[in-house]
Design a protein around this motif. Sequence first.
Motif, mmCIF file in Angstrom:
data_model
loop_
_atom_site.group_PDB
_atom_site.id
_atom_site.type_symbol
_atom_site.label_atom_id
_atom_site.label_comp_id
_atom_site.label_asym_id
_atom_site.label_seq_id
_atom_site.Cartn_x
_atom_site.Cartn_y
_atom_site.Cartn_z
ATOM 1 N N UNK A 47 0.824 -1.215 0.000
ATOM 2 C CA UNK A 47 0.000 0.000 0.000
ATOM 3 C C UNK A 47 0.856 1.262 0.000
ATOM 4 N N UNK A 48 2.009 1.219 0.656
ATOM 5 C CA UNK A 48 2.888 2.390 0.696
ATOM 6 C C UNK A 48 3.384 2.727 -0.709
ATOM 7 N N UNK A 49 3.750 1.725 -1.478
ATOM 8 C CA UNK A 49 4.221 1.963 -2.851
ATOM 9 C C UNK A 49 3.109 2.586 -3.690
ATOM 10 N N UNK A 50 1.886 2.115 -3.499
ATOM 11 C CA UNK A 50 0.764 2.674 -4.250
ATOM 12 C C UNK A 50 0.508 4.121 -3.835
ATOM 13 N N UNK A 51 0.550 4.407 -2.545
ATOM 14 C CA UNK A 51 0.308 5.771 -2.069
ATOM 15 C C UNK A 51 1.397 6.736 -2.534
ATOM 16 N N UNK A 52 2.639 6.286 -2.496
ATOM 17 C CA UNK A 52 3.730 7.131 -3.006
ATOM 18 C C UNK A 52 3.546 7.380 -4.496
ATOM 19 N N UNK A 53 3.098 6.376 -5.197
ATOM 20 C CA UNK A 53 2.831 6.539 -6.624
ATOM 21 C C UNK A 53 1.755 7.581 -6.875
ATOM 22 N N UNK A 54 0.706 7.556 -6.074
ATOM 23 C CA UNK A 54 -0.362 8.554 -6.219
ATOM 24 C C UNK A 54 0.166 9.961 -5.969
ATOM 25 N N UNK A 55 0.994 10.093 -4.942
ATOM 26 C CA UNK A 55 1.572 11.402 -4.646
ATOM 27 C C UNK A 55 2.463 11.889 -5.768
ATOM 28 N N UNK A 56 3.303 11.009 -6.285
ATOM 29 C CA UNK A 56 4.187 11.394 -7.390
ATOM 30 C C UNK A 56 3.393 11.688 -8.662
ATOM 31 N N UNK A 57 2.302 10.975 -8.875
ATOM 32 C CA UNK A 57 1.461 11.251 -10.033
ATOM 33 C C UNK A 57 0.869 12.654 -9.940
ATOM 34 N N UNK A 58 0.408 13.019 -8.755
ATOM 35 C CA UNK A 58 -0.129 14.370 -8.559
ATOM 36 C C UNK A 58 0.944 15.428 -8.817
ATOM 37 N N UNK A 59 2.149 15.175 -8.323
ATOM 38 C CA UNK A 59 3.255 16.111 -8.543
ATOM 39 C C UNK A 59 3.584 16.227 -10.022
ATOM 40 N N UNK A 60 3.633 15.105 -10.720
ATOM 41 C CA UNK A 60 3.953 15.137 -12.153
ATOM 42 C C UNK A 60 2.893 15.889 -12.945
ATOM 43 N N UNK A 61 1.632 15.695 -12.603
ATOM 44 C CA UNK A 61 0.560 16.445 -13.284
ATOM 45 C C UNK A 61 0.718 17.943 -13.043
ATOM 46 N N UNK A 62 1.036 18.318 -11.813
ATOM 47 C CA UNK A 62 1.269 19.724 -11.503
ATOM 48 C C UNK A 62 2.487 20.270 -12.223
ATOM 49 N N UNK A 63 3.519 19.440 -12.349
ATOM 50 C CA UNK A 63 4.730 19.885 -13.043
ATOM 51 C C UNK A 63 4.462 20.107 -14.525
ATOM 52 N N UNK A 64 3.673 19.247 -15.138
ATOM 53 C CA UNK A 64 3.361 19.430 -16.555
ATOM 54 C C UNK A 64 2.575 20.722 -16.751
ATOM 55 N N UNK A 65 1.599 20.958 -15.887
ATOM 56 C CA UNK A 65 0.813 22.197 -15.981
ATOM 57 C C UNK A 65 1.712 23.413 -15.761
ATOM 58 N N UNK A 66 2.565 23.349 -14.742
ATOM 59 C CA UNK A 66 3.476 24.454 -14.478
ATOM 60 C C UNK A 66 4.467 24.663 -15.606
#
Length: 151
Positions: A67-86
């Motif tokens: 579950x930790x790997x999945x949660x970290x993945x979700x967090x990194x996915x959110x960051x990557x989406x924000x980085x693309x927008x930025x």
Amino acid sequence: MWRDSPVWGIGQGEFIEHHYITAHNSFVLAAAELGTVGLLLFVGLFYVAFKIVLTGMRRYRQVPEAAVAYQWGRGLLAVLCGMVAGAFFLSLTYHPVIWLFFGLTGAYALAIRNHDPDWKLSLGWRDLVAVTGIAAGLMVVVQVYTRLKGF
């Protein structure tokens, strides 16, 4: 600038030597200063980062002990989406924060690989075609937008 030197670009930090302000789009800045090669590498970094996160999340979504790997993945996915927008609205091509998160994505891949030796990120010709298509699409969108604005 990209049309003047399409392969290698005009050189890092040289955009403001040719224009009175910097590009407010990281992909345009990469294309102008680093050329097609640099743009493909920059888009490729985003592509590989997204692929790492999405394959990790897909693999561990239904695994309770991971579950930790999945949660970290979700967090990194959110960051990557924000980085693309930025990156689309700011000149973040050389900003340390964007490179920090590329590094965190690599660390995520390394952590997964250390805990699950069977996990493998495979990259092939389809990925290269996808990166090339994304980069070309970005340049077409920018060309159309600037033409519509009268530049």
